[in-house]
Design an enzyme around this catalytic site. Structure first.
Site, PDB file in Angstrom:
ATOM      1  N   CYS A  87       0.845  -1.178   0.000  1.00  0.00           N
ATOM      2  CA  CYS A  87       0.000   0.000   0.000  1.00  0.00           C
ATOM      3  C   CYS A  87       0.889   1.240   0.000  1.00  0.00           C
ATOM      4  O   CYS A  87       1.975   1.243   0.566  1.00  0.00           O
ATOM      5  CB  CYS A  87      -0.949   0.097   1.195  1.00  0.00           C
ATOM      6  N   ARG A  89       3.440  -0.328  -5.083  1.00  0.00           N
ATOM      7  CA  ARG A  89       3.216  -0.872  -3.739  1.00  0.00           C
ATOM      8  C   ARG A  89       1.884  -1.623  -3.620  1.00  0.00           C
ATOM      9  O   ARG A  89       1.567  -2.153  -2.555  1.00  0.00           O
ATOM     10  CB  ARG A  89       3.237   0.259  -2.703  1.00  0.00           C
ATOM     11  N   TRP A 101      -2.822  -2.710  -1.565  1.00  0.00           N
ATOM     12  CA  TRP A 101      -2.552  -4.141  -1.771  1.00  0.00           C
ATOM     13  C   TRP A 101      -3.339  -4.830  -0.665  1.00  0.00           C
ATOM     14  O   TRP A 101      -3.026  -4.693   0.519  1.00  0.00           O
ATOM     15  CB  TRP A 101      -1.065  -4.434  -1.657  1.00  0.00           C
ATOM     16  N   ASN A 161      -1.234   2.199   5.573  1.00  0.00           N
ATOM     17  CA  ASN A 161      -0.404   1.147   4.997  1.00  0.00           C
ATOM     18  C   ASN A 161       0.071   0.279   6.149  1.00  0.00           C
ATOM     19  O   ASN A 161       0.682   0.789   7.087  1.00  0.00           O
ATOM     20  CB  ASN A 161       0.799   1.792   4.272  1.00  0.00           C
ATOM     21  N   GLY A 162      -0.230  -1.023   6.101  1.00  0.00           N
ATOM     22  CA  GLY A 162       0.222  -1.913   7.169  1.00  0.00           C
ATOM     23  C   GLY A 162      -0.887  -2.871   7.562  1.00  0.00           C
ATOM     24  O   GLY A 162      -1.877  -3.020   6.845  1.00  0.00           O
ATOM     25  N   GLU A 220      16.449 -17.830  -9.812  1.00  0.00           N
ATOM     26  CA  GLU A 220      15.959 -16.486 -10.133  1.00  0.00           C
ATOM     27  C   GLU A 220      15.192 -16.487 -11.464  1.00  0.00           C
ATOM     28  O   GLU A 220      14.155 -15.829 -11.600  1.00  0.00           O
ATOM     29  CB  GLU A 220      17.144 -15.512 -10.176  1.00  0.00           C
ATOM     30  N   LYS A 262      11.335 -15.177 -11.946  1.00  0.00           N
ATOM     31  CA  LYS A 262      10.963 -14.101 -12.878  1.00  0.00           C
ATOM     32  C   LYS A 262       9.870 -14.563 -13.828  1.00  0.00           C
ATOM     33  O   LYS A 262       8.909 -13.848 -14.081  1.00  0.00           O
ATOM     34  CB  LYS A 262      12.224 -13.685 -13.643  1.00  0.00           C
ATOM     35  N   GLU A 289       6.442 -14.864 -11.976  1.00  0.00           N
ATOM     36  CA  GLU A 289       5.738 -13.678 -11.491  1.00  0.00           C
ATOM     37  C   GLU A 289       5.171 -12.803 -12.602  1.00  0.00           C
ATOM     38  O   GLU A 289       4.142 -12.171 -12.403  1.00  0.00           O
ATOM     39  CB  GLU A 289       6.598 -12.848 -10.533  1.00  0.00           C
ATOM     40  N   HIS A 346      15.748 -37.533  -9.290  1.00  0.00           N
ATOM     41  CA  HIS A 346      15.357 -37.976  -7.949  1.00  0.00           C
ATOM     42  C   HIS A 346      13.875 -37.693  -7.681  1.00  0.00           C
ATOM     43  O   HIS A 346      13.456 -37.641  -6.534  1.00  0.00           O
ATOM     44  CB  HIS A 346      16.248 -37.315  -6.899  1.00  0.00           C
ATOM     45  N   LYS A 391       5.462  -4.298  -5.107  1.00  0.00           N
ATOM     46  CA  LYS A 391       6.921  -4.291  -5.121  1.00  0.00           C
ATOM     47  C   LYS A 391       7.529  -4.227  -3.729  1.00  0.00           C
ATOM     48  O   LYS A 391       8.517  -4.867  -3.442  1.00  0.00           O
ATOM     49  CB  LYS A 391       7.427  -3.119  -5.951  1.00  0.00           C
TER      50      LYS A 391
HETATM   51  C1  F6R Z   1      10.796 -10.368  -7.549  1.00  0.00           C
HETATM   52  C2  F6R Z   1      10.842  -9.354  -6.526  1.00  0.00           C
HETATM   53  C3  F6R Z   1      10.671  -9.787  -5.125  1.00  0.00           C
HETATM   54  C4  F6R Z   1      11.621  -8.992  -4.219  1.00  0.00           C
HETATM   55  C5  F6R Z   1      11.358  -9.343  -2.740  1.00  0.00           C
HETATM   56  C6  F6R Z   1      12.319  -8.639  -1.830  1.00  0.00           C
HETATM   57  O1  F6R Z   1      11.008  -9.816  -8.821  1.00  0.00           O
HETATM   58  O2  F6R Z   1      10.991  -8.188  -6.803  1.00  0.00           O
HETATM   59  O3  F6R Z   1      10.872 -11.149  -4.986  1.00  0.00           O
HETATM   60  O4  F6R Z   1      12.934  -9.317  -4.564  1.00  0.00           O
HETATM   61  O5  F6R Z   1      10.049  -8.976  -2.423  1.00  0.00           O
HETATM   62  O6  F6R Z   1      12.244  -7.259  -1.998  1.00  0.00           O
HETATM   63  P1  F6R Z   1      13.419  -6.327  -1.539  1.00  0.00           P
HETATM   64  O7  F6R Z   1      14.613  -6.652  -2.357  1.00  0.00           O
HETATM   65  O8  F6R Z   1      12.913  -4.936  -1.788  1.00  0.00           O
HETATM   66  O9  F6R Z   1      13.651  -6.613  -0.087  1.00  0.00           O
END
Ligand code: F6R
Length: 602
Positions: free
Chosen positions: A2, A27, A74, A100-101, A479, A483, A486, A502, A597
């Site tokens: 948020c 956010r 969010w 927010n929270g 990774e 990617k 998501e 396995h 994010k």
């Molecule tokens: C994936 C992504 C998330 C962040 C995770 C940690 O593309 O962006 O997996 O990496 O939420 O976020 P930070 O790095 O801001 O602590």
């Protein structure tokens, strides 16, 4: 999660709030809303489910308003809907709040104080505003005291902005755990979850700390603690170029940020080089790492995946053992620590609640800590003993790309500086190698059409996919799979190729996409063997290898870079594949469903 904004001043507030929310949309984007007060002190509430663009269409352009608050959500408590969208109001309509929270004890508070109140939403937030109103109406407190009393009563995380329509020349703000900044300017003041959202208005910000309450008018900001003691705090300048916040000519932030990676590699070398051209890091950090008997890397998501490469770099370059931990696990299932641990927190945003939870424990125990973050002044940066910045520029796409490569590059720089400080020869010249890598990334990005084609041939319709690799390539496939998941919603696994037989190989059937990454001379032939095993079982194989290890059958050959830094180059095709797969499936690349994010709730 948020995002909240507030403005009180001499300009019409509608566009300031809406463009602030546009910037904060990373956010959360389940719903959005604003509450504005016009020249006649009349309040107007606009809320909409979904994106800011939908809210924008709803706002009455003809209103002239000089103060207001806004929110992008969010959803945590209550489905995404107009009723659950913020701002929320007390029953009388006198008080309006954005939050927010997460309020952990909202049900207890409801039972204790608000049993007779009719609620309009199923959010935890509405409890806050109804509680403030209750303290004002039932205990005859004035607004600031009711606000403080509500804060003392509530448990959880919050960043709050409050309006009292009987005193519309004032905004109130408070925080606990969730981030909140106050911005200052000539004839106006602002409230914002981050500096980016208000940088078009001001570059001067004041941090609000947990347990403090701020009262803002257009000409003043007063910060006090819950006992009423006034707190003086200087503002700082946020060095953010408002131009960096736009997409420029790119269709999406994600592809812009993928493209920016060569420039980020070069910038990092400049930022960490001293006048003699040598890489340099604060010696206090180096001395603490030297003193420690083990490095603990703590992070979430993509940052966690970068942490695995960091472990390899730290161990191979400095000889100090390193472990990598998911913050959300570490906080509640703490491993046995060595006598002299040194903690590294990796966090693009610097606000991730799970990581912060661990940092609080680490600080309590008195262990040294370092945060690697892209956001100066962020919570994890402020609360750790040391900070190293990623210098990647604002990362706005929800899917992290340039922060991943920047984290690995800064960890390599750190490892080399520690090795030199310890009098150990580094196996590589990191500044020189990062220059080579910048050029190599450019070469791969220039071939973006190849990856667009491969995305279509391998991933346009499949429901699932596998990335496989060994050793350093295993870290990258973790990774790569994240990617792909998501942004494209393809269910993807990043699997150690040796582990396939396995159990997981049972999932391979005709046309299952299996993408192998091969950059490691020793383990590469084994991964190639595993690729052939899945091809024999019908997989739609794609092999991405590094020059020198390539074969005729390979879909793409990466330019050769130093063995320890191959993730910086092998991750690029996987970012492009995720991007093009999402694009061809018609997904919103920058704002994938269900995500946000900055993950500021645990
Ligand atoms: C994936 C992504 C998330 C962040 C995770 C940690 O593309 O962006 O997996 O990496 O939420 O976020 P930070 O790095 O801001 O602590």
């Amino acid at each position: 999660m948020c995002g909240i904004v507030g403005y009180i001043g001499n300009k019409d507030v509608k566009e300031i709030l809406l463009s602030g929310l546009d910037t904060l949309e990373y956010r959360g984007y389940d719903s959005a809303g604003i509450y504005i007060t016009d020249e006649k002190n009349q309040g107007h509430l606009f809320k909409e489910k979904g994106r800011i663009a939908a809210l924008r269409d709803k706002v009455d352009e003809s209103i002239n308003a000089y103060s207001g608050i806004g929110h992008t959500r969010w959803a945590t408590h209550g489905v995404p809907s107009v009723e659950n969208a913020h701002p929320h109001q007390s029953t009388s309509g006198r008080f309006t709040i954005v939050h927010n929270g997460v309020i952990e004890n909202f049900e207890e508070v409801k039972d204790a104080y608000l049993a007779d109140v009719h609620f309009h939403s199923t959010t935890d937030t509405e409890v806050i505003v109804q509680l403030i109103a209750w303290f004002v109406e039932s205990e005859e407190l004035d607004t600031i005291d009711a606000f403080k009393k509500a804060i003392v009563t509530l448990k959880g995380s919050y960043a709050l902005a409050l309006v009292d329509n009987e005193n519309p020349d004032t905004l109130y703000a408070a925080k606990n755990k969730s981030p909140l900044l106050l911005g200052t300017g000539e004839g106006f003041n602002v409230i914002s979850s981050d500096a980016m959202a208000m940088v078009r208005e001001t570059s001067q910000f004041i941090e609000l700390m947990d347990g403090e309450v701020a009262t803002l008018t257009k000409d003043s900001i007063k910060i006090e603690d819950l006992a009423g003691e006034t707190i003086e705090r200087d503002s700082y300048t946020a060095h953010i170029d408002a131009n960096d916040l736009g997409k420029g000519t790119y269709p999406y932030y994600m592809i812009k940020e993928i493209d920016e990676q060569p420039a980020v590699m070069r910038k990092l070398v400049q930022q960490y080089q001293n006048e003699d051209g040598n890489l340099e890091i604060n010696e206090d950090i180096l001395a603490e790492v030297k003193e420690s008997d083990r490095v603990y890397i703590v992070a979430c998501g993509t940052s966690y995946n970068a942490g695995w490469v960091g472990k390899q770099l730290i161990e191979r370059i400095t000889g100090t053992p390193a472990e990598v931990h998911l913050a959300s696990e570490f906080a509640y299932n703490t491993p046995l620590l060595t006598k002299k641990p040194f903690f590294i927190f990796l966090s693009q945003s610097g606000e991730t609640a799970d990581s912060r939870q661990v940092l609080v424990q680490v600080n309590k125990a008195g262990y040294p800590s370092l945060t690697l973050t892209n956001v100066p002044g962020s919570t994890l940066s402020r609360e750790a003993k040391y900070t190293l910045l990623l210098h990647a520029g604002p990362e706005i796409a929800v899917a992290s790309t340039k922060a991943y490569t920047a984290q690995i590059a800064v960890l390599a720089i750190l490892a080399e500086c520690v090795a030199k400080f310890n009098g150990v020869d580094s196996p590589l010249d990191v500044a020189h190698e990062l220059g080579i890598i910048a050029n190599a990334i450019e070469t791969v990005i220039d071939d973006h059409e190849v990856f667009e084609h491969l995305s279509v041939t391998h991933l346009s319709t499949s429901k699932n996919a596998f990335y496989i690799g060994r050793g350093i390539d295993y870290y990258v496939v973790m990774e790569a799979a994240l990617k792909l998941k998501e942004v494209s919603y393809v269910q993807a696994e990043g699997w150690a190729s040796g582990e396939l037989k396995h159990g997981t190989i049972a999932l391979i059937e005709d046309n299952t996409p299996v993408i192998s990454i091969i950059t490691d001379e020793v383990s590469g032939p084994h991964t190639r063997g595993n690729a052939h095993e899945v091809i024999s079982r019908g997989a739609n194989s794609m092999i991405i290898s590094m020059e020198g290890l390539d074969r005729q059958e390979d879909a793409y050959v990466l330019p050769k870079v130093h063995d320890l830094l191959t993730p910086l180059i092998s991750v690029i095709p996987t970012q492009l594949i995720a991007y093009y797969t999402a694009l061809h499936r018609g997904n919103d690349v920058d704002k994938p469903r269900n995500l946000a994010k900055s993950v500021t709730v645990e």
